[in-house]
Design an enzyme around this catalytic site. Structure first.
Site, PDB file in Angstrom:
ATOM      1  N   LYS A  35       0.834  -1.205   0.000  1.00 55.59           N
ATOM      2  CA  LYS A  35       0.000   0.000   0.000  1.00 55.59           C
ATOM      3  C   LYS A  35       0.867   1.254   0.000  1.00 55.59           C
ATOM      4  CE  LYS A  35      -1.465   1.538   4.135  1.00 55.59           C
ATOM      5  NZ  LYS A  35      -1.210   2.916   4.560  1.00 55.59           N
ATOM      6  N   ASN A  36       1.891   1.272   0.857  1.00 57.08           N
ATOM      7  CA  ASN A  36       2.666   2.504   1.020  1.00 57.08           C
ATOM      8  C   ASN A  36       3.647   2.762  -0.122  1.00 57.08           C
ATOM      9  OD1 ASN A  36       1.243   3.067   3.289  1.00 57.08           O
ATOM     10  ND2 ASN A  36       2.846   2.489   4.746  1.00 57.08           N
TER      11      ASN A  36
ATOM     12  N   ARG B 255      -4.195  10.622   5.264  1.00 55.67           N
ATOM     13  CA  ARG B 255      -3.163  11.656   5.315  1.00 55.67           C
ATOM     14  C   ARG B 255      -2.223  11.579   4.122  1.00 55.67           C
ATOM     15  NH1 ARG B 255      -3.188  13.513  10.407  1.00 55.67           N
ATOM     16  NH2 ARG B 255      -1.165  14.470  10.099  1.00 55.67           N
TER      17      ARG B 255
ATOM     18  N   CYS C  70      -4.671  13.026  14.288  1.00 57.67           N
ATOM     19  CA  CYS C  70      -4.460  11.644  13.850  1.00 57.67           C
ATOM     20  C   CYS C  70      -4.368  10.764  15.093  1.00 57.67           C
ATOM     21  CB  CYS C  70      -3.162  11.574  13.051  1.00 57.67           C
ATOM     22  SG  CYS C  70      -2.688   9.917  12.574  1.00 57.67           S
TER      23      CYS C  70
ATOM     24  N   ARG D  35       1.648  14.304  13.498  1.00 55.59           N
ATOM     25  CA  ARG D  35       1.891  14.111  12.063  1.00 55.59           C
ATOM     26  C   ARG D  35       1.703  15.361  11.194  1.00 55.59           C
ATOM     27  NH1 ARG D  35      -0.641   8.679   9.942  1.00 55.59           N
ATOM     28  NH2 ARG D  35       1.130   8.788   8.528  1.00 55.59           N
TER      29      ARG D  35
ATOM     30  N   ASP E  82       5.375   0.377  11.930  1.00 60.71           N
ATOM     31  CA  ASP E  82       4.138  -0.245  11.443  1.00 60.71           C
ATOM     32  C   ASP E  82       4.008  -1.713  11.851  1.00 60.71           C
ATOM     33  OD1 ASP E  82       3.402   2.136  10.346  1.00 60.71           O
ATOM     34  OD2 ASP E  82       3.952   1.620   8.285  1.00 60.71           O
TER      35      ASP E  82
ATOM     36  N   ILE F  39       9.007   6.819  16.623  1.00 60.37           N
ATOM     37  CA  ILE F  39       8.559   7.524  15.412  1.00 60.37           C
ATOM     38  C   ILE F  39       7.298   8.346  15.687  1.00 60.37           C
ATOM     39  CG2 ILE F  39       7.930   7.277  12.959  1.00 60.37           C
ATOM     40  CD1 ILE F  39      10.777   6.292  13.525  1.00 60.37           C
TER      41      ILE F  39
ATOM     42  N   ARG G   9      -8.203  -0.484   5.359  1.00 60.95           N
ATOM     43  CA  ARG G   9      -7.416   0.562   4.696  1.00 60.95           C
ATOM     44  C   ARG G   9      -6.136  -0.001   4.106  1.00 60.95           C
ATOM     45  NH1 ARG G   9      -6.494   5.876   8.048  1.00 60.95           N
ATOM     46  NH2 ARG G   9      -5.353   6.181   6.105  1.00 60.95           N
TER      47      ARG G   9
HETATM   48  C1  EPZ Z   1       4.664   6.839   6.398  1.00 61.47           C
HETATM   49  O1  EPZ Z   1       3.923   7.892   6.992  1.00 61.47           O
HETATM   50  C2  EPZ Z   1       3.720   5.681   6.251  1.00 61.47           C
HETATM   51  N1  EPZ Z   1       2.630   6.063   5.381  1.00 61.47           N
HETATM   52  C3  EPZ Z   1       3.227   5.250   7.620  1.00 61.47           C
HETATM   53  O2  EPZ Z   1       2.417   4.105   7.440  1.00 61.47           O
HETATM   54  C4  EPZ Z   1       4.435   4.891   8.508  1.00 61.47           C
HETATM   55  O3  EPZ Z   1       3.997   4.604   9.806  1.00 61.47           O
HETATM   56  C5  EPZ Z   1       5.410   6.070   8.553  1.00 61.47           C
HETATM   57  O4  EPZ Z   1       5.766   6.473   7.206  1.00 61.47           O
HETATM   58  C6  EPZ Z   1       6.683   5.773   9.308  1.00 61.47           C
HETATM   59  O5  EPZ Z   1       7.335   4.685   8.738  1.00 61.47           O
HETATM   60  C7  EPZ Z   1       2.792   6.021   4.058  1.00 61.47           C
HETATM   61  O6  EPZ Z   1       3.840   5.700   3.539  1.00 61.47           O
HETATM   62  C8  EPZ Z   1       1.618   6.376   3.218  1.00 61.47           C
HETATM   63  P1  EPZ Z   1       6.743  10.208   8.391  1.00 61.47           P
HETATM   64  P2  EPZ Z   1       4.474   9.393   6.992  1.00 61.47           P
HETATM   65  O7  EPZ Z   1       6.570  11.498   7.664  1.00 61.47           O
HETATM   66  O8  EPZ Z   1       5.309   9.593   5.793  1.00 61.47           O
HETATM   67  C9  EPZ Z   1       7.151  13.544  11.806  1.00 61.47           C
HETATM   68  C10 EPZ Z   1       0.627   2.633   8.020  1.00 61.47           C
HETATM   69  O9  EPZ Z   1       0.115   2.068   9.017  1.00 61.47           O
HETATM   70  N2  EPZ Z   1       6.983  14.527  10.732  1.00 61.47           N
HETATM   71  O10 EPZ Z   1       7.904   9.370   8.040  1.00 61.47           O
HETATM   72  O11 EPZ Z   1       3.327  10.282   7.235  1.00 61.47           O
HETATM   73  C11 EPZ Z   1       5.887  12.715  11.998  1.00 61.47           C
HETATM   74  O12 EPZ Z   1       4.937  13.363  12.802  1.00 61.47           O
HETATM   75  C12 EPZ Z   1       1.241   3.963   8.190  1.00 61.47           C
HETATM   76  O13 EPZ Z   1       0.648   2.136   6.874  1.00 61.47           O
HETATM   77  C13 EPZ Z   1       7.069  15.873  11.008  1.00 61.47           C
HETATM   78  O14 EPZ Z   1       7.290  16.282  12.144  1.00 61.47           O
HETATM   79  O15 EPZ Z   1       5.394   9.353   8.254  1.00 61.47           O
HETATM   80  C14 EPZ Z   1       6.438  11.448  12.616  1.00 61.47           C
HETATM   81  O16 EPZ Z   1       6.620  11.624  13.987  1.00 61.47           O
HETATM   82  C15 EPZ Z   1       0.698   4.870   9.188  1.00 61.47           C
HETATM   83  N3  EPZ Z   1       6.890  16.774   9.985  1.00 61.47           N
HETATM   84  C16 EPZ Z   1       7.805  11.287  11.939  1.00 61.47           C
HETATM   85  O17 EPZ Z   1       8.124  12.602  11.423  1.00 61.47           O
HETATM   86  C17 EPZ Z   1       6.656  16.377   8.695  1.00 61.47           C
HETATM   87  O18 EPZ Z   1       6.512  17.234   7.815  1.00 61.47           O
HETATM   88  C18 EPZ Z   1       7.859  10.303  10.772  1.00 61.47           C
HETATM   89  O19 EPZ Z   1       6.730  10.522   9.940  1.00 61.47           O
HETATM   90  C19 EPZ Z   1       6.578  15.002   8.420  1.00 61.47           C
HETATM   91  C20 EPZ Z   1       6.738  14.089   9.452  1.00 61.47           C
END
Ligand code: EPZ
Length: 416
Positions: free
Chosen positions: A22-23, A92, A116, A121, A304, A326, A396
């Site tokens: 999916k991702n 998101r 969320c 996030r 995840d 994370i 999802r």
């Molecule tokens: C991706 O989310 C995945 N989603 C998530 O999958 C996964 O948990 C996550 O990466 C971490 O591996 C998709 O790929 C569609 P991040 P993403 O930006 O990209 C902070 C699932 O169950 N951050 O790597 O949204 C954030 O809050 C899911 O399939 C900022 O502060 O995650 C988090 O604490 C849910 N500012 C950390 O970084 C930003 O602009 C990592 O988030 C962006 C992120």
């Protein structure tokens, strides 16, 4: 609302095939906005987030033809460079259209995601990166408006912290920017490398995807391409854990062990036997040992899989710690597992699980995608009946999980 009814206590035996990731499919679909030519994606999982992304691309102006796991996406013209709140609030990952829209149309209007279940996030790092490439960003009425009327230009982006979709968004913006872009402290997840592989097929010039430094040499236009999405490492990991927690024997087909190394190492430490060949086989141990994990960016232990690992640790002997680095609020499943008899204490970002505790079936509520998977795993070993409510969360990201698990001996069914 649909629920799963699970009768636990049966070891799982047999083969389970893994679906596409999916991702990886979500950014690949967004990448189709970068060209007017058709992009054909194979091995796309049939899950709800993919349907949401298809709807979003449709509102932007793309035609999406989905037949089984094949999607053909053609966006001749960007009609409306906007991701509306109605879609962003349900997914998101909608913010993945931001980079491609600014790159192709020179502007984008994307709703801010809001709250969320697993943490704050924000998308500030996506926005800071786009500014580095020359986009002007403003926020109004709950929307981000990004503009680059004369096109984006290459630049240096150093992410303050690693972000997966942020790296993907910027990569998609940079491929059509004028000149060179360097993304530093980029996410090294296999899904980023898979997106880069698609973009390269479309004519992009990218080096270093899958490492912490990605270099992009912008090109004037991209063409259509055909690309098969990588297997879903989180789905595969969930099934490995299902084999281990039930003390069964499962062969997971179509998964990539190199994407699952951290989980495989921990499972072996816990006493499960894992054989890596064409399939990945798991033989559950008679007695599981407790093993500590800390979630990290790839290649570390995936956040995840944290919830599903917690379910396993309730069945291991001794105390184990699970540290979530994370997301700040990703322990909602612990409270539900406790209702089933688990002994879990949360202190800040750390959970301490004491086992082995017998689990007994109960009514539990899924709070997010991976939390629901952990409750299903717990249900598979719990005595009597477990009712997992709000399974739309699991839909999802898992394709027909109840059918895949039933086929290897689980007693699980969906009720309306
Ligand atoms: C991706 O989310 C995945 N989603 C998530 O999958 C996964 O948990 C996550 O990466 C971490 O591996 C998709 O790929 C569609 P991040 P993403 O930006 O990209 C902070 C699932 O169950 N951050 O790597 O949204 C954030 O809050 C899911 O399939 C900022 O502060 O995650 C988090 O604490 C849910 N500012 C950390 O970084 C930003 O602009 C990592 O988030 C962006 C992120």
């Amino acid at each position: 609302m649909e629920k799963f009814l699970i009768h636990g206590g049966r070891p799982l035996h047999g083969r389970i095939a893994v679906s596409g990731a999916k991702n990886a499919a979500l950014p690949a679909m967004a990448a189709a906005l970068l060209t007017g030519e058709p992009v054909r994606l194979e091995n796309v999982p049939r899950v709800r987030d993919i349907r949401t992304m298809a709807r979003l691309l449709g509102t932007i102006g793309a035609e999406v033809d989905a037949a089984g796991g094949r999607h053909t996406i053609r966006c001749g013209e960007i009609r409306s460079p906007e991701a509306p709140y109605e879609l962003v609030k349900t997914m998101r990952a909608s913010s993945l259209v931001l980079g491609p829209l600014v790159a192709r149309a020179g502007r984008a209007r994307v709703s801010l995601p809001g709250g969320c279940a697993i943490g704050a996030r924000p998308i500030n790092l996506h926005l800071q990166g786009l500014e580095k490439l020359g986009a002007r960003i403003r926020q109004e009425h709950g929307y981000i408006e990004a503009e680059a009327p004369n096109g984006l230009r290459g630049g240096e982006v150093r992410f303050e912290r690693i972000t997966v979709t942020g790296t993907e968004d910027l990569l998609m913006a940079a491929v059509l920017a004028e000149g060179d872009t360097v993304l530093e402290n980029a996410a090294r997840e296999p899904e980023v490398a898979d997106l880069a592989a698609l973009l390269v097929r479309m004519g992009a010039r990218i080096e270093g995807a899958g490492t912490g430094t990605i270099r992009v040499h912008g090109v004037a236009r991209l063409a259509g391409a055909t690309h098969a999405i990588i297997p879903d490492r989180i789905e595969a990991g969930t099934f490995l854990l299902a084999g281990a927690i039930t003390g069964g024997e499962l062969a997971i087909t179509g998964a990539r062990a190199d994407h699952l190394a951290a989980l495989i190492d921990r499972l072996r430490e816990a006493g499960a036997e894992i054989k890596v060949g064409e399939d990945i086989e798991v033989h559950g141990a008679g007695r599981l040992a407790s093993v500590d994990v800390t979630t990290e960016e790839f290649p570390g232990f995936a956040t995840d899989l944290q919830a599903q690992w917690m379910a396993l640790m309730t069945q291991a002997h001794g105390a184990s710690t699970i540290t979530e680095t994370i997301f700040e609020n990703r322990f909602m499943h612990a409270l539900e597992l406790a209702r089933m008899g688990a002994d879990i204490v949360i202190e800040g970002r750390q959970a301490v699980v004491r086992g082995k505790t017998p689990l007994s079936g109960a009514g539990v509520i899924a709070s997010d995608l991976r939390a629901s998977a952990s409750l299903v795993l717990a249900g598979l070993v719990a005595a009597d009946e477990t009712v997992v409510d709000r399974v739309y969360h699991i839909d999802r990201g898992y394709e027909k999980i109840e059918e895949k698990l039933s086929a290897v001996g689980a007693r699980i069914r969906r009720v309306g």
